[in-house]
Design a protein around this motif. Structure first.
Motif, PDB file in Angstrom:
ATOM      1  N   LYS A 111      44.640  69.140  55.184  1.00 45.40           N
ATOM      2  CA  LYS A 111      45.589  69.239  56.312  1.00 45.40           C
ATOM      3  C   LYS A 111      47.033  69.067  55.855  1.00 45.40           C
ATOM      4  CE  LYS A 111      42.558  68.029  60.079  1.00 45.40           C
ATOM      5  NZ  LYS A 111      41.813  66.860  60.549  1.00 45.40           N
ATOM      6  N   ALA A 112      47.222  68.367  54.730  1.00 42.13           N
ATOM      7  CA  ALA A 112      48.575  68.197  54.170  1.00 42.13           C
ATOM      8  C   ALA A 112      48.702  69.008  52.875  1.00 42.13           C
ATOM      9  CB  ALA A 112      48.856  66.727  53.914  1.00 42.13           C
ATOM     10  N   LEU A 113      47.930  70.079  52.793  1.00 44.11           N
ATOM     11  CA  LEU A 113      47.918  70.930  51.584  1.00 44.11           C
ATOM     12  C   LEU A 113      47.727  70.097  50.305  1.00 44.11           C
ATOM     13  CD1 LEU A 113      50.625  73.641  52.457  1.00 44.11           C
ATOM     14  CD2 LEU A 113      48.202  73.575  53.022  1.00 44.11           C
ATOM     15  N   GLY A 135      45.877  77.876  44.790  1.00 43.54           N
ATOM     16  CA  GLY A 135      46.898  78.158  45.802  1.00 43.54           C
ATOM     17  C   GLY A 135      48.213  77.528  45.370  1.00 43.54           C
ATOM     18  N   PHE A 136      48.913  76.875  46.323  1.00 45.75           N
ATOM     19  CA  PHE A 136      50.195  76.262  45.970  1.00 45.75           C
ATOM     20  C   PHE A 136      50.017  75.183  44.884  1.00 45.75           C
ATOM     21  CE2 PHE A 136      50.886  77.429  50.521  1.00 45.75           C
ATOM     22  CZ  PHE A 136      51.919  78.334  50.323  1.00 45.75           C
ATOM     23  N   ALA A 137      50.827  75.261  43.846  1.00 42.05           N
ATOM     24  CA  ALA A 137      50.892  74.182  42.843  1.00 42.05           C
ATOM     25  C   ALA A 137      52.376  73.865  42.702  1.00 42.05           C
ATOM     26  CB  ALA A 137      50.290  74.622  41.518  1.00 42.05           C
ATOM     27  N   LEU A 138      52.866  73.101  43.658  1.00 37.53           N
ATOM     28  CA  LEU A 138      54.311  72.858  43.735  1.00 37.53           C
ATOM     29  C   LEU A 138      54.613  71.391  43.429  1.00 37.53           C
ATOM     30  CD1 LEU A 138      55.002  74.844  47.054  1.00 37.53           C
ATOM     31  CD2 LEU A 138      55.175  75.650  44.686  1.00 37.53           C
ATOM     32  N   GLY A 139      55.766  71.150  42.837  1.00 38.94           N
ATOM     33  CA  GLY A 139      56.170  69.777  42.560  1.00 38.94           C
ATOM     34  C   GLY A 139      55.064  69.019  41.839  1.00 38.94           C
ATOM     35  N   PHE A 149      56.452  54.628  42.488  1.00 33.73           N
ATOM     36  CA  PHE A 149      55.563  55.754  42.807  1.00 33.73           C
ATOM     37  C   PHE A 149      55.628  56.813  41.698  1.00 33.73           C
ATOM     38  CE2 PHE A 149      54.692  59.580  45.662  1.00 33.73           C
ATOM     39  CZ  PHE A 149      53.336  59.346  45.742  1.00 33.73           C
ATOM     40  N   SER A 150      56.832  57.075  41.229  1.00 29.62           N
ATOM     41  CA  SER A 150      57.007  58.051  40.150  1.00 29.62           C
ATOM     42  C   SER A 150      56.232  57.606  38.901  1.00 29.62           C
ATOM     43  CB  SER A 150      58.507  58.194  39.854  1.00 29.62           C
ATOM     44  OG  SER A 150      58.743  58.613  38.543  1.00 29.62           O
ATOM     45  N   ARG A 151      56.341  56.326  38.565  1.00 28.08           N
ATOM     46  CA  ARG A 151      55.655  55.800  37.372  1.00 28.08           C
ATOM     47  C   ARG A 151      54.141  55.855  37.536  1.00 28.08           C
ATOM     48  NH1 ARG A 151      55.720  56.291  32.590  1.00 28.08           N
ATOM     49  NH2 ARG A 151      55.069  54.592  31.264  1.00 28.08           N
ATOM     50  N   ASN A 162      65.369  71.319  45.878  1.00 28.70           N
ATOM     51  CA  ASN A 162      65.647  71.721  47.264  1.00 28.70           C
ATOM     52  C   ASN A 162      65.598  70.533  48.219  1.00 28.70           C
ATOM     53  OD1 ASN A 162      65.719  74.391  46.344  1.00 28.70           O
ATOM     54  ND2 ASN A 162      63.498  74.609  46.621  1.00 28.70           N
ATOM     55  N   LEU A 163      64.993  69.428  47.749  1.00 31.89           N
ATOM     56  CA  LEU A 163      64.917  68.210  48.565  1.00 31.89           C
ATOM     57  C   LEU A 163      65.976  67.198  48.117  1.00 31.89           C
ATOM     58  CD1 LEU A 163      61.017  67.760  48.301  1.00 31.89           C
ATOM     59  CD2 LEU A 163      62.241  68.642  50.292  1.00 31.89           C
ATOM     60  N   GLY A 164      66.821  67.604  47.191  1.00 32.33           N
ATOM     61  CA  GLY A 164      67.821  66.675  46.650  1.00 32.33           C
ATOM     62  C   GLY A 164      67.226  65.710  45.644  1.00 32.33           C
ATOM     63  N   LEU A 198      58.713  73.914  40.842  1.00 31.18           N
ATOM     64  CA  LEU A 198      59.162  72.521  40.936  1.00 31.18           C
ATOM     65  C   LEU A 198      60.327  72.526  41.936  1.00 31.18           C
ATOM     66  CD1 LEU A 198      59.003  71.464  37.142  1.00 31.18           C
ATOM     67  CD2 LEU A 198      57.445  70.780  38.984  1.00 31.18           C
ATOM     68  N   PRO A 199      60.001  72.504  43.242  1.00 29.63           N
ATOM     69  CA  PRO A 199      61.049  72.684  44.264  1.00 29.63           C
ATOM     70  C   PRO A 199      61.791  71.403  44.634  1.00 29.63           C
ATOM     71  CG  PRO A 199      58.901  72.600  45.313  1.00 29.63           C
ATOM     72  CD  PRO A 199      58.662  72.431  43.841  1.00 29.63           C
ATOM     73  N   GLU A 200      61.631  70.349  43.828  1.00 28.33           N
ATOM     74  CA  GLU A 200      62.249  69.059  44.173  1.00 28.33           C
ATOM     75  C   GLU A 200      63.752  69.178  44.397  1.00 28.33           C
ATOM     76  OE1 GLU A 200      59.961  69.497  41.848  1.00 28.33           O
ATOM     77  OE2 GLU A 200      58.512  67.848  41.856  1.00 28.33           O
TER      78      GLU A 200
END
Ligand code: CO8
Length: 262
Positions: free
Chosen positions: A23-25, A106-110, A82-84, A136-138, A132-134
């Motif tokens: 549901k959240a891809l 399918g989508f393999a983003l970020g 979270f990143s670590r 676009n999110l700043g 890697l669309p990060e």
């Protein structure tokens, strides 16, 4: 243990992990990373497993990135944590003693592309989309993407993908060397399983040695890598599988590898 955000299927010698938040891809949240961490420990400790496949549940996404709804609530220190956490889990995939294949459906983003890059190689459906669309999110990639993509395809192509935030299709990903093979969506898993079974038919000792040597060598200079290869080669020769493989060749028969690790 049963999982809620992933599915672990073990059919030795092959294990498959499905990212399972359709549901959240299949976006990556804290709970999913905790489960993935445990599943990877189970796979590492099961010596009957020879290949891991990573894929996404549903027909739309492998993983559409970190869970932005969870990310947006984090303060900078929580974001760093979270990143670590993601970096460590994807390094755990890379450090498994067995090969890992990403089947990108399918989508393999970020974080999705970052998860796939933790695997040894990637097969993709021709419907897959990578990026890697990060930016676009700043944000910037934070689960190892800035490092692994540049190492895999070179800094020039990686920088273009990171700086523009543009997605690329499976064909372009093949051209760039991100994926090894583009498949019809219906045959993706069949193609991945064919390769996984071929790998699993090889001797366990040699397979693990090869994985270890390539991986450790990539983290070293060439001379150090060659010395690692040299030492592991010697050790590998002591295995029953090595005796069986070489004798079977000379006796003109198929080897029967027992995969005795010790
Ligand atoms: N996080 C949370 N929810 C998501 C995500 C995501 N990354 N992607 C999709 N979803 C959800 C949508 O919100 C939607 O939910 P709902 O039905 O409740 O509205 C559902 O999935 C379906 O998505 P869409 O309706 O958007 O489906 P579309 O087919 O229209 O679009 C896209 C698909 C193009 C994939 C679109 O969903 C999209 O652009 N998603 C975000 C892609 C993205 O930017 N990924 C990068 C995320 S950031 C990241 O990965 C950083 C990693 C490093 C973090 C370091 C830690 C701090």
């Amino acid at each position: 243990m049963s999982f809620e955000n992933i599915i672990l299927e073990v059919d030795a010698p092959i294990a498959t992990i499905f990212f399972n938040r359709p549901k959240a891809l299949n976006a990556l949240n804290n709970a999913l990373f905790d489960e993935l961490d445990i599943a990877l420990d189970q796979i590492r400790d099961n010596i009957d497993i020879k290949v891991l496949i990573l894929t996404g549940s549903g027909d739309k996404a492998f993983v559409a990135g970190a869970d932005i709804a969870e990310l947006v609530k984090m303060n900078p220190l929580e974001g760093k944590f979270f990143s670590r956490k993601g970096q460590k889990v994807f390094s755990k995939i890379e450090d498994l003693p067995i090969p890992a294949i990403a089947a990108v459906n399918g989508f393999a983003l970020g974080g999705g592309l970052e998860a796939a890059l933790g695997c040894d190689f990637i097969y993709a459906s021709d419907k897959a989309l990578f990026g890697l669309p990060e930016i676009n999110l700043g944000l910037i990639p934070g689960f190892g993407g800035t490092q692994r993509l540049a190492r895999r395809i070179g800094s020039n192509l990686a920088k273009e993908i990171i700086f523009t935030g543009k997605n690329i299709n499976a064909q372009k990903a093949l051209e760039y060397g991100i994926v090894n093979k583009v498949c019809e969506p219906e045959s993706l898993m069949e193609d991945v399983l064919k390769t996984a079974n071929l790998i699993a038919s090889k001797g366990k000792v040699a397979l693990r040695s090869a994985k270890e040597v390539v991986q450790d060598g990539l983290n070293s200079d060439l001379e150090t890598g060659c010395r690692i290869e040299n030492n592991v080669f010697g050790l590998n020769m002591a295995s029953e599988d090595a005796k069986e493989g070489t004798h079977a060749f000379l006796e003109k028969r198929k080897p029967v590898f027992k995969g005795k690790l010790y």
